[in-house]
Design an enzyme around this catalytic site. Structure first.
Site, PDB file in Angstrom:
ATOM      1  N   HIS A   1       1.002  -1.272   0.301  1.00 12.78           N
ATOM      2  CA  HIS A   1      -0.294  -0.054  -0.226  1.00 12.78           C
ATOM      3  C   HIS A   1       0.751   1.298  -0.069  1.00 12.78           C
ATOM      4  O   HIS A   1       1.630   1.596   0.832  1.00 12.78           O
ATOM      5  CB  HIS A   1      -1.178   0.133   1.589  1.00 12.78           C
ATOM      6  CG  HIS A   1      -1.802   1.387   1.508  1.00 12.78           C
ATOM      7  ND1 HIS A   1      -2.994   0.286   1.604  1.00 12.78           N
ATOM      8  CD2 HIS A   1      -1.500   2.477   1.569  1.00 12.78           C
ATOM      9  CE1 HIS A   1      -3.684   2.169   1.478  1.00 12.78           C
ATOM     10  NE2 HIS A   1      -2.579   2.962   1.314  1.00 12.78           N
TER      11      HIS A   1
ATOM     12  N   HIS B   1       2.751   4.138   0.606  1.00 10.18           N
ATOM     13  CA  HIS B   1       3.687   4.792   1.385  1.00 10.18           C
ATOM     14  C   HIS B   1       5.165   5.248   1.308  1.00 10.18           C
ATOM     15  O   HIS B   1       5.930   4.982   0.780  1.00 10.18           O
ATOM     16  CB  HIS B   1       3.425   3.865   3.385  1.00 10.18           C
ATOM     17  CG  HIS B   1       4.411   3.120   2.436  1.00 10.18           C
ATOM     18  ND1 HIS B   1       3.892   2.288   1.374  1.00 10.18           N
ATOM     19  CD2 HIS B   1       5.853   2.417   3.267  1.00 10.18           C
ATOM     20  CE1 HIS B   1       5.523   0.702   2.346  1.00 10.18           C
ATOM     21  NE2 HIS B   1       5.921   1.185   2.617  1.00 10.18           N
TER      22      HIS B   1
HETATM   23  P1  5GP Z   1       8.482  -1.267   2.931  1.00  9.25           P
HETATM   24  O1  5GP Z   1       9.080  -1.970   3.836  1.00  9.25           O
HETATM   25  O2  5GP Z   1       7.177  -1.721   2.503  1.00  9.25           O
HETATM   26  O3  5GP Z   1       8.719   0.169   2.210  1.00  9.25           O
HETATM   27  O4  5GP Z   1       8.028  -0.437   4.573  1.00  9.25           O
HETATM   28  C1  5GP Z   1       7.466  -0.907   5.361  1.00  9.25           C
HETATM   29  C2  5GP Z   1       7.241  -0.173   6.687  1.00  9.25           C
HETATM   30  O5  5GP Z   1       6.099  -0.905   7.302  1.00  9.25           O
HETATM   31  C3  5GP Z   1       8.622  -0.549   7.397  1.00  9.25           C
HETATM   32  O6  5GP Z   1       9.142   0.315   7.665  1.00  9.25           O
HETATM   33  C4  5GP Z   1       8.144  -1.649   8.852  1.00  9.25           C
HETATM   34  O7  5GP Z   1       8.409  -1.376   9.389  1.00  9.25           O
HETATM   35  C5  5GP Z   1       6.174  -0.625   9.055  1.00  9.25           C
HETATM   36  N1  5GP Z   1       5.469  -1.502   9.183  1.00  9.25           N
HETATM   37  C6  5GP Z   1       5.150  -2.684   8.922  1.00  9.25           C
HETATM   38  N2  5GP Z   1       4.101  -2.990   9.546  1.00  9.25           N
HETATM   39  C7  5GP Z   1       3.454  -2.358  10.318  1.00  9.25           C
HETATM   40  C8  5GP Z   1       2.626  -2.115  11.705  1.00  9.25           C
HETATM   41  O8  5GP Z   1       1.755  -2.543  11.346  1.00  9.25           O
HETATM   42  N3  5GP Z   1       2.833  -0.818  11.460  1.00  9.25           N
HETATM   43  C9  5GP Z   1       3.067   0.350  11.681  1.00  9.25           C
HETATM   44  N4  5GP Z   1       2.535   1.466  12.683  1.00  9.25           N
HETATM   45  N5  5GP Z   1       4.008   0.027  10.302  1.00  9.25           N
HETATM   46  C10 5GP Z   1       4.081  -1.065  10.297  1.00  9.25           C
HETATM   47 ZN    ZN Z   2      -4.535  -0.890   1.653  1.00  6.08          ZN
END
Ligand code: 5GP
Ligand code: ZN
Length: 114
Positions: free
Chosen positions: A98, A100
């Site tokens: 999603h 972010h």
């Molecule tokens: P990506 O790896 O997709 O760039 O970043 C995902 C981010 O979401 C990671 O930094 C991870 O720590 C954070 N994250 C994953 N699950 C959760 C959650 O349930 N709550 C929160 N607040 N952050 C999350």
């Molecule tokens: Zn979503």
């Protein structure tokens, strides 16, 4: 979208430390912070990644960066430096599908990133 943790956070069905929320975007603390300040900003609209953004989402992007700036100001890191990034696909480190944007600050950032 069902089974999307960030949709669930946006809908208040899952706990998160919310920093900002309105009808279009939500900002919350990253659960596994990689810097003294590490928060995420997401659109409420479920988009898989930045590559799913359309022309109609231009305002959303402005809004996301605006919210990042305001929270960075509140946290006192806007002058010293903020790393803003979004990972697209697992090879780049995307683990939640999603859209972010990460905002990291409060320490010296390295380049190149790992
Ligand atoms: P990506 O790896 O997709 O760039 O970043 C995902 C981010 O979401 C990671 O930094 C991870 O720590 C954070 N994250 C994953 N699950 C959760 C959650 O349930 N709550 C929160 N607040 N952050 C999350
Ligand atoms: Zn979503």
């Amino acid at each position: 979208m069902e089974d999307c943790i960030f949709c669930r956070i946006a809908q208040g069905e899952m706990d998160a430390k919310i920093l900002y929320s309105d009808e279009e975007v939500v900002a919350f603390q990253d659960i596994n912070p990689q810097a003294p300040v590490h928060f995420l900003v997401i659109p409420r609209k479920h988009l898989h990644s930045a590559f799913q953004l359309g022309e109609e989402d231009q305002h959303l992007l402005y809004k996301i960066f605006h919210v990042i700036r305001e929270i960075s100001r509140e946290k006192g890191i806007d002058q010293e430096g903020v790393r803003i990034l979004t990972n697209v696909a697992p090879g780049a480190g995307q683990s939640v599908f999603h859209l972010h944007f990460h905002a990291l600050g409060g320490r010296r950032m390295l380049w190149p990133p790992g």
